[in-house]
Design an enzyme around this catalytic site. Sequence first.
Site, PDB file in Angstrom:
ATOM      1  N   GLY A 181       0.831  -1.209   0.000  1.00 46.74           N
ATOM      2  CA  GLY A 181       0.000   0.000   0.000  1.00 46.74           C
ATOM      3  C   GLY A 181       0.859   1.251   0.000  1.00 46.74           C
ATOM      4  O   GLY A 181       1.527   1.543   0.991  1.00 46.74           O
ATOM      5  N   ALA A 321      -7.539  13.231  11.712  1.00 50.58           N
ATOM      6  CA  ALA A 321      -7.836  13.684  13.071  1.00 50.58           C
ATOM      7  C   ALA A 321      -8.484  15.070  13.072  1.00 50.58           C
ATOM      8  O   ALA A 321      -9.433  15.315  13.820  1.00 50.58           O
ATOM      9  CB  ALA A 321      -6.554  13.705  13.889  1.00 50.58           C
ATOM     10  N   HIS A 445      11.203  37.165   5.436  1.00 48.26           N
ATOM     11  CA  HIS A 445      12.338  36.657   4.653  1.00 48.26           C
ATOM     12  C   HIS A 445      13.520  36.429   5.607  1.00 48.26           C
ATOM     13  O   HIS A 445      13.776  37.287   6.453  1.00 48.26           O
ATOM     14  CB  HIS A 445      12.734  37.678   3.592  1.00 48.26           C
TER      15      HIS A 445
HETATM   16  P1  FAD Z   1     -10.337   7.103  16.722  1.00 49.02           P
HETATM   17  O1  FAD Z   1      -9.182   7.950  16.961  1.00 49.02           O
HETATM   18  O2  FAD Z   1     -10.128   5.780  16.061  1.00 49.02           O
HETATM   19  O3  FAD Z   1     -10.990   6.883  18.159  1.00 49.02           O
HETATM   20  C1  FAD Z   1     -12.057   6.024  18.366  1.00 49.02           C
HETATM   21  C2  FAD Z   1     -11.956   5.501  19.776  1.00 49.02           C
HETATM   22  O4  FAD Z   1     -13.173   4.848  20.075  1.00 49.02           O
HETATM   23  C3  FAD Z   1     -10.877   4.449  19.997  1.00 49.02           C
HETATM   24  O5  FAD Z   1     -10.023   4.838  21.046  1.00 49.02           O
HETATM   25  C4  FAD Z   1     -11.625   3.172  20.345  1.00 49.02           C
HETATM   26  O6  FAD Z   1     -10.971   2.398  21.334  1.00 49.02           O
HETATM   27  C5  FAD Z   1     -12.925   3.723  20.896  1.00 49.02           C
HETATM   28  N1  FAD Z   1     -14.072   2.840  20.772  1.00 49.02           N
HETATM   29  C6  FAD Z   1     -14.494   2.200  19.655  1.00 49.02           C
HETATM   30  N2  FAD Z   1     -15.633   1.522  19.908  1.00 49.02           N
HETATM   31  C7  FAD Z   1     -15.924   1.752  21.221  1.00 49.02           C
HETATM   32  C8  FAD Z   1     -16.963   1.326  22.065  1.00 49.02           C
HETATM   33  N3  FAD Z   1     -17.945   0.549  21.636  1.00 49.02           N
HETATM   34  N4  FAD Z   1     -16.932   1.727  23.355  1.00 49.02           N
HETATM   35  C9  FAD Z   1     -15.933   2.523  23.821  1.00 49.02           C
HETATM   36  N5  FAD Z   1     -14.931   2.948  23.056  1.00 49.02           N
HETATM   37  C10 FAD Z   1     -14.931   2.584  21.763  1.00 49.02           C
HETATM   38  N6  FAD Z   1      -4.607  11.639  11.022  1.00 49.02           N
HETATM   39  C11 FAD Z   1      -4.149  12.895  10.908  1.00 49.02           C
HETATM   40  O7  FAD Z   1      -4.937  13.831  10.767  1.00 49.02           O
HETATM   41  N7  FAD Z   1      -2.804  13.165  10.977  1.00 49.02           N
HETATM   42  C12 FAD Z   1      -1.897  12.186  11.123  1.00 49.02           C
HETATM   43  O8  FAD Z   1      -0.697  12.466  11.175  1.00 49.02           O
HETATM   44  C13 FAD Z   1      -2.349  10.856  11.228  1.00 49.02           C
HETATM   45  N8  FAD Z   1      -1.477   9.848  11.379  1.00 49.02           N
HETATM   46  C14 FAD Z   1      -1.942   8.565  11.510  1.00 49.02           C
HETATM   47  C15 FAD Z   1      -1.019   7.532  11.634  1.00 49.02           C
HETATM   48  C16 FAD Z   1      -1.451   6.223  11.755  1.00 49.02           C
HETATM   49  C17 FAD Z   1      -0.439   5.121  11.914  1.00 49.02           C
HETATM   50  C18 FAD Z   1      -2.852   5.944  11.771  1.00 49.02           C
HETATM   51  C19 FAD Z   1      -3.332   4.538  11.938  1.00 49.02           C
HETATM   52  C20 FAD Z   1      -3.771   6.962  11.626  1.00 49.02           C
HETATM   53  C21 FAD Z   1      -3.328   8.285  11.482  1.00 49.02           C
HETATM   54  N9  FAD Z   1      -4.210   9.335  11.313  1.00 49.02           N
HETATM   55  C22 FAD Z   1      -3.743  10.616  11.179  1.00 49.02           C
HETATM   56  C23 FAD Z   1      -5.663   9.129  11.288  1.00 49.02           C
HETATM   57  C24 FAD Z   1      -6.271   9.481  12.649  1.00 49.02           C
HETATM   58  O9  FAD Z   1      -5.677   8.681  13.638  1.00 49.02           O
HETATM   59  C25 FAD Z   1      -7.773   9.267  12.624  1.00 49.02           C
HETATM   60  O10 FAD Z   1      -8.343   9.955  11.536  1.00 49.02           O
HETATM   61  C26 FAD Z   1      -8.399   9.777  13.902  1.00 49.02           C
HETATM   62  O11 FAD Z   1      -7.855   9.123  15.014  1.00 49.02           O
HETATM   63  C27 FAD Z   1      -9.912   9.566  13.867  1.00 49.02           C
HETATM   64  O12 FAD Z   1     -10.466   9.995  15.068  1.00 49.02           O
HETATM   65  P2  FAD Z   1     -11.821   9.349  15.615  1.00 49.02           P
HETATM   66  O13 FAD Z   1     -12.097  10.039  16.898  1.00 49.02           O
HETATM   67  O14 FAD Z   1     -12.855   9.345  14.581  1.00 49.02           O
HETATM   68  O15 FAD Z   1     -11.483   7.820  15.890  1.00 49.02           O
HETATM   69  P1  NAI Z   2      -4.473   4.976   2.231  1.00 47.75           P
HETATM   70  O1  NAI Z   2      -5.860   4.950   1.751  1.00 47.75           O
HETATM   71  O2  NAI Z   2      -3.763   6.260   2.411  1.00 47.75           O
HETATM   72  O3  NAI Z   2      -3.557   4.124   1.242  1.00 47.75           O
HETATM   73  C1  NAI Z   2      -3.784   2.786   0.963  1.00 47.75           C
HETATM   74  C2  NAI Z   2      -3.034   2.412  -0.293  1.00 47.75           C
HETATM   75  O4  NAI Z   2      -3.118   1.025  -0.443  1.00 47.75           O
HETATM   76  C3  NAI Z   2      -3.607   3.047  -1.553  1.00 47.75           C
HETATM   77  O5  NAI Z   2      -2.552   3.552  -2.323  1.00 47.75           O
HETATM   78  C4  NAI Z   2      -4.318   1.897  -2.218  1.00 47.75           C
HETATM   79  O6  NAI Z   2      -4.394   2.012  -3.614  1.00 47.75           O
HETATM   80  C5  NAI Z   2      -3.442   0.737  -1.794  1.00 47.75           C
HETATM   81  N1  NAI Z   2      -4.094  -0.571  -1.815  1.00 47.75           N
HETATM   82  C6  NAI Z   2      -5.375  -0.882  -1.527  1.00 47.75           C
HETATM   83  N2  NAI Z   2      -5.573  -2.210  -1.640  1.00 47.75           N
HETATM   84  C7  NAI Z   2      -4.370  -2.750  -1.998  1.00 47.75           C
HETATM   85  C8  NAI Z   2      -3.930  -4.063  -2.244  1.00 47.75           C
HETATM   86  N3  NAI Z   2      -4.759  -5.109  -2.152  1.00 47.75           N
HETATM   87  N4  NAI Z   2      -2.634  -4.255  -2.585  1.00 47.75           N
HETATM   88  C9  NAI Z   2      -1.773  -3.200  -2.685  1.00 47.75           C
HETATM   89  N5  NAI Z   2      -2.157  -1.932  -2.461  1.00 47.75           N
HETATM   90  C10 NAI Z   2      -3.431  -1.706  -2.102  1.00 47.75           C
HETATM   91  O7  NAI Z   2      -4.495   4.118   3.573  1.00 47.75           O
HETATM   92  P2  NAI Z   2      -3.430   3.951   4.734  1.00 47.75           P
HETATM   93  O8  NAI Z   2      -2.075   4.363   4.299  1.00 47.75           O
HETATM   94  O9  NAI Z   2      -3.640   2.572   5.246  1.00 47.75           O
HETATM   95  O10 NAI Z   2      -3.942   4.992   5.802  1.00 47.75           O
HETATM   96  C11 NAI Z   2      -5.263   4.857   6.364  1.00 47.75           C
HETATM   97  C12 NAI Z   2      -5.824   6.180   6.752  1.00 47.75           C
HETATM   98  O11 NAI Z   2      -5.109   6.759   7.816  1.00 47.75           O
HETATM   99  C13 NAI Z   2      -5.800   7.144   5.600  1.00 47.75           C
HETATM  100  O12 NAI Z   2      -7.139   7.415   5.254  1.00 47.75           O
HETATM  101  C14 NAI Z   2      -5.139   8.370   6.105  1.00 47.75           C
HETATM  102  O13 NAI Z   2      -5.943   9.483   5.892  1.00 47.75           O
HETATM  103  C15 NAI Z   2      -4.952   8.139   7.604  1.00 47.75           C
HETATM  104  N6  NAI Z   2      -3.587   8.530   7.932  1.00 47.75           N
HETATM  105  C16 NAI Z   2      -3.255   9.854   7.869  1.00 47.75           C
HETATM  106  C17 NAI Z   2      -1.974  10.268   8.092  1.00 47.75           C
HETATM  107  C18 NAI Z   2      -1.655  11.705   7.962  1.00 47.75           C
HETATM  108  O14 NAI Z   2      -2.558  12.521   7.912  1.00 47.75           O
HETATM  109  N7  NAI Z   2      -0.375  12.082   7.923  1.00 47.75           N
HETATM  110  C19 NAI Z   2      -0.909   9.325   8.442  1.00 47.75           C
HETATM  111  C20 NAI Z   2      -1.351   7.956   8.431  1.00 47.75           C
HETATM  112  C21 NAI Z   2      -2.647   7.608   8.216  1.00 47.75           C
END
Ligand code: FAD
Ligand code: NAI
Length: 466
Positions: A181, A321, A445
Amino acid sequence: MAQYDVVIIGGGPGGYNGAIRAGQLGLKTAIVEGRGKLGGTCLNVGCMPSKALLHASEMFEAASGGEFAKLGIEVKPKLNLSQMMAQKAESVEALTKGVEFLMKKNKVDYIKGWGRIDGPGKVVVKAEDGTETVLETKNIVIATGSEPTPLPGVTVDNQRIVDSTGALSLPEAPKSLIVVGAGVIGLELGSVWKRLGAEVTVVEFLDRILPGTDTEVANAFQKILGKQGFKFKLASKVTGAAAGDKQVKLTLEPVAGGDAETLQADYVLVAIGRRPFTQGLGLETVGIVPDKRGVIANDHYKTTAPGVWVIGDVTSGPMLAHKAEDEAVACMELIAGKAGHVNYDIIPGVIYTKPEVATVGKTEEDLKAAGVAYKVGKFPFLANSRAKINHETDGFVKVLADAKTDRILGAHAVGPNVGDMIAEICVAMEFGGSSEDVARTCHPHPTRAEAFRQAAMGVEGWTMQA
Ligand code: FAD
Ligand code: NAI
């Protein structure tokens, strides 16, 4: 039985920001979280730990990869991975505690346990010890977030085949890593382990990286990553993975058909997207039916069930987020009888690699598809004095504006610190600003932000410094 105005299920950026705003608005609020810590995916296993490792690994690479030496700083760095992980855990702990403090400050009840809806106005919370508490409430807000999408035929064991959570805590710096991915997670976490010594191969189903991102930016970024040593296998389909004690064998074949091949690496990271998380939530008790991807639909955060609202990753829109946070604020303001609104045309996206990628608004592809006449202004970091002095000249800024009105429709950049600087364009766009507004705004700048100004000048053809 506790009586609330709002019970929020999920303590991530959607849930906790919603709780703060609800508290500020004087609503009696509870937040229910099952993972034992507030902050959700973002603070615990997402944005924050990944940024901690991106920062630390960037420093390590600067010290070991020749950048320091070029500046006249001679050091011989040695990786202490357990300390790198410890400082990450410490920062995350401090952040989650900070959110807990904010709940108290805003008079929000933090209820630990997994919540499930039990008919209109009722949430049952099951604590770790099995005891159940019933909460009665006028409004339920679903903010349960998302989880990694599984890849058929590949079992994530979080030993050798990991998802993002596993990749944030590998026990060693791998010599080789295959990322499945070429999205945000794959390129950010691939960068972390690349900088710490891994050979990284990215396998992507499509024939490009970062689908949805402006194509010119994505292509330029792929070239930069290629120079850093990333290998890409685009248009490739993974057909299976076999994990041994020390290595994983991954089989793939061209999407268009052709010979299969086998790759071998110490670890495989599966990062093919995320899907809404609604397990055990009791949606059926209020008649909510998610779509086939698991998304709970909303109309101004209202679900089909009266008094049940939804925000963040579990509903439609980008999984970010800050999008969850903005929806949380709007949703609580609507619940409180105020006007709540999110401008979905201006949700920036940033990839925190080196260099960074930052985008907001429409891409050139979007505008072409919609038949909108637009003008382009572009400026390379090679011509930005601060970037040049800092030896960070990879990348460029592109500003897109309406051909008739000059209103900014989008901006896309790859380059140093563009993630911070894109906020300037977001503000300009919120005010309905034109490229000329940015071009005629005095910028300090020497800063990299001047590249945005020079690109904005370029829309009307008067870029001065390139
Ligand atoms: P979540 O953060 O997923 O929170 C949901 C919470 O609900 C969880 O803690 C879960 O335990 C809890 N929950 C679920 N069901 C229940 C239940 N039934 N009862 C009680 N608790 C429950 N986004 C960015 O904008 N910038 C980034 O740099 C970024 N980096 C990322 C890096 C990674 C590795 C990943 C995986 C994601 C990243 N994201 C980033 C995406 C971001 O984390 C999510 O978009 C964001 O956390 C979504 O917020 P949310 O509140 O909708 O859900
Ligand atoms: P993503 O949607 O960014 O990328 C997934 C990639 O996997 C795509 O390029 C897609 O074409 C590819 N893909 C899908 N199926 C595949 C397959 N079977 N084989 C090979 N490639 C395949 O999803 P990702 O990186 O998992 O992140 C998940 C979410 O977390 C994103 O929606 C992103 O917005 C959020 N996130 C945000 C960050 C940030 O804001 N800096 C950092 C990390 C995550």
